[in-house]
Design a protein around this motif. Sequence first.
Motif, PDB file in Angstrom:
ATOM      1  N   LEU A   1      27.746  49.104  71.008  1.00  0.00           N
ATOM      2  CA  LEU A   1      27.694  47.714  71.454  1.00  0.00           C
ATOM      3  C   LEU A   1      26.706  46.932  70.595  1.00  0.00           C
ATOM      4  N   SER A   2      27.152  45.793  70.099  1.00  0.00           N
ATOM      5  CA  SER A   2      26.297  44.902  69.317  1.00  0.00           C
ATOM      6  C   SER A   2      26.816  43.483  69.508  1.00  0.00           C
ATOM      7  N   GLU A   3      26.149  42.535  68.888  1.00  0.00           N
ATOM      8  CA  GLU A   3      26.635  41.153  68.965  1.00  0.00           C
ATOM      9  C   GLU A   3      28.044  41.039  68.394  1.00  0.00           C
ATOM     10  N   LYS A   4      28.314  41.811  67.338  1.00  0.00           N
ATOM     11  CA  LYS A   4      29.619  41.737  66.689  1.00  0.00           C
ATOM     12  C   LYS A   4      30.722  42.412  67.501  1.00  0.00           C
ATOM     13  N   THR A   5      30.375  43.431  68.299  1.00  0.00           N
ATOM     14  CA  THR A   5      31.406  44.169  69.019  1.00  0.00           C
ATOM     15  C   THR A   5      31.543  43.744  70.478  1.00  0.00           C
ATOM     16  N   THR A   6      30.681  42.878  70.967  1.00  0.00           N
ATOM     17  CA  THR A   6      30.827  42.382  72.337  1.00  0.00           C
ATOM     18  C   THR A   6      32.167  41.655  72.470  1.00  0.00           C
ATOM     19  N   GLY A   7      32.967  42.042  73.456  1.00  0.00           N
ATOM     20  CA  GLY A   7      34.292  41.434  73.615  1.00  0.00           C
ATOM     21  C   GLY A   7      35.260  41.845  72.521  1.00  0.00           C
ATOM     22  N   PHE A   8      35.010  42.993  71.894  1.00  0.00           N
ATOM     23  CA  PHE A   8      35.832  43.474  70.779  1.00  0.00           C
ATOM     24  C   PHE A   8      37.307  43.601  71.178  1.00  0.00           C
ATOM     25  N   ILE A   9      37.557  44.112  72.389  1.00  0.00           N
ATOM     26  CA  ILE A   9      38.926  44.196  72.886  1.00  0.00           C
ATOM     27  C   ILE A   9      39.187  42.945  73.708  1.00  0.00           C
ATOM     28  N   ASP A  10      39.914  42.015  73.124  1.00  0.00           N
ATOM     29  CA  ASP A  10      40.135  40.699  73.727  1.00  0.00           C
ATOM     30  C   ASP A  10      41.625  40.452  73.954  1.00  0.00           C
ATOM     31  N   THR A  11      41.975  39.211  74.235  1.00  0.00           N
ATOM     32  CA  THR A  11      43.369  38.862  74.515  1.00  0.00           C
ATOM     33  C   THR A  11      44.286  39.254  73.365  1.00  0.00           C
ATOM     34  N   LYS A  12      43.855  38.980  72.147  1.00  0.00           N
ATOM     35  CA  LYS A  12      44.664  39.329  70.976  1.00  0.00           C
ATOM     36  C   LYS A  12      44.921  40.830  70.919  1.00  0.00           C
ATOM     37  N   ALA A  13      43.880  41.620  71.205  1.00  0.00           N
ATOM     38  CA  ALA A  13      44.032  43.079  71.168  1.00  0.00           C
ATOM     39  C   ALA A  13      44.979  43.557  72.251  1.00  0.00           C
ATOM     40  N   PHE A  14      44.830  43.032  73.463  1.00  0.00           N
ATOM     41  CA  PHE A  14      45.710  43.456  74.553  1.00  0.00           C
ATOM     42  C   PHE A  14      47.159  43.091  74.272  1.00  0.00           C
ATOM     43  N   ARG A  15      47.383  41.940  73.672  1.00  0.00           N
ATOM     44  CA  ARG A  15      48.757  41.516  73.375  1.00  0.00           C
ATOM     45  C   ARG A  15      49.409  42.415  72.336  1.00  0.00           C
ATOM     46  N   ALA A  16      48.601  43.105  71.535  1.00  0.00           N
ATOM     47  CA  ALA A  16      49.155  44.008  70.525  1.00  0.00           C
ATOM     48  C   ALA A  16      49.489  45.384  71.093  1.00  0.00           C
TER      49      ALA A  16
END
Length: 394
Positions: free
Chosen positions: A202-217
Amino acid sequence: MAYQIQTYNQIAEAGLSLLKDPYEINTVQNPDGILLRSHSLHGQTIPSSVKAIARAGAGTNNIPLDNCSENGIVVFNTPGANANAVKELVLSCLIASARNLFEAIQWTGTLAGTTNVAGQVEANKKAFIGHEISGKKLGVIGLGNIGSIVANDALALDMDVMAYDPFVSVDVAWTISRNVQRVHQLEELLSSCDYITIHVPLSEKTTGFIDTKAFRAMKKGIQFINFARGELVDEPSLIEALENGTVGKYITDFPNDQLFGLENVVAIPHLGASTSESEENCAIMAARQLKMFLETGNIRNSVNLPNVSLPLTSPGRLTIMHKNIPNMVGQFSTLLAEREFNIADMLNRSRGDWAYTLIDIDNKLSEDQAEDILSRLHNIEGVVKARHLPNGWS
């Protein structure tokens, strides 16, 4: 001189036993080192005497890293010490999810107090028919200490394994089976796999890494396992994916108010590393790293400084934590030369904004000489903490 160690949480005795005389545990207000697990140091005043903090675990989000660096405190974690414990639980949950064990066991519990339990079981067991994981495709996001062994062991369970990690280390890369299919685009993994497990720091860059775009894929009905950190997943996007059936099941080790009670969410009470073996492994590694640093200045598994190791064979050693800016080493050398102290060996490494220098000197410094050198080192702009270790002891 004794080293004084403050502990928080319950640290396994196997680790504490390594800190024998001249170490003192929890006896003073101004410790040289702190040894902890999940206790949060945010908002807590850390004594100026502290030289190092060792976290018996992988995550360090309970430690104010920027503040520690600014004050010359080295922060350690124990990567890999709890990897086997987490791996076993991930694979257990993978199988349990495929076989609908969570729902089946919960349903069986509702039969308490009823009659003809055996008959009811036979009549209703078809509702929990599951799948075998053999031949199914597992996606592993993150090939660190945990993700790499999850990937290898999933192969042993006859799964097809696909992995994504653009930053995998050379050391870990050598341990990964050639049968793990590496992909360079996350979307390829998301769209291909039946099961996904995430193992990303977990870091600032990876917070919310799995988002709407990822789920839609993702494939419809994906089984998603998160034993890394809850914040890696954007929760509004997750809830939407659960509601529209994209995520068939979300298994998390980090339940909270937003997720608790949601259908198709399996909430585990943060048990990933909760084994007696893991707690001992973490405590031993943390204690060893703390002990090595305090006695020799060598660094291994720091999260804010580079790994630095130099055999201590000279009469004295200077350790210097400083900003990563030009001409720092030159200033150190000049200062020592002006006082006719000969440098026997030197090692300088940097990590981001910070650097660390070990200087072994042929001279055996008196107490007054050491105080003078350290005072002058601290007067160099950019130096945050310097120590003198005569024969390995400060």
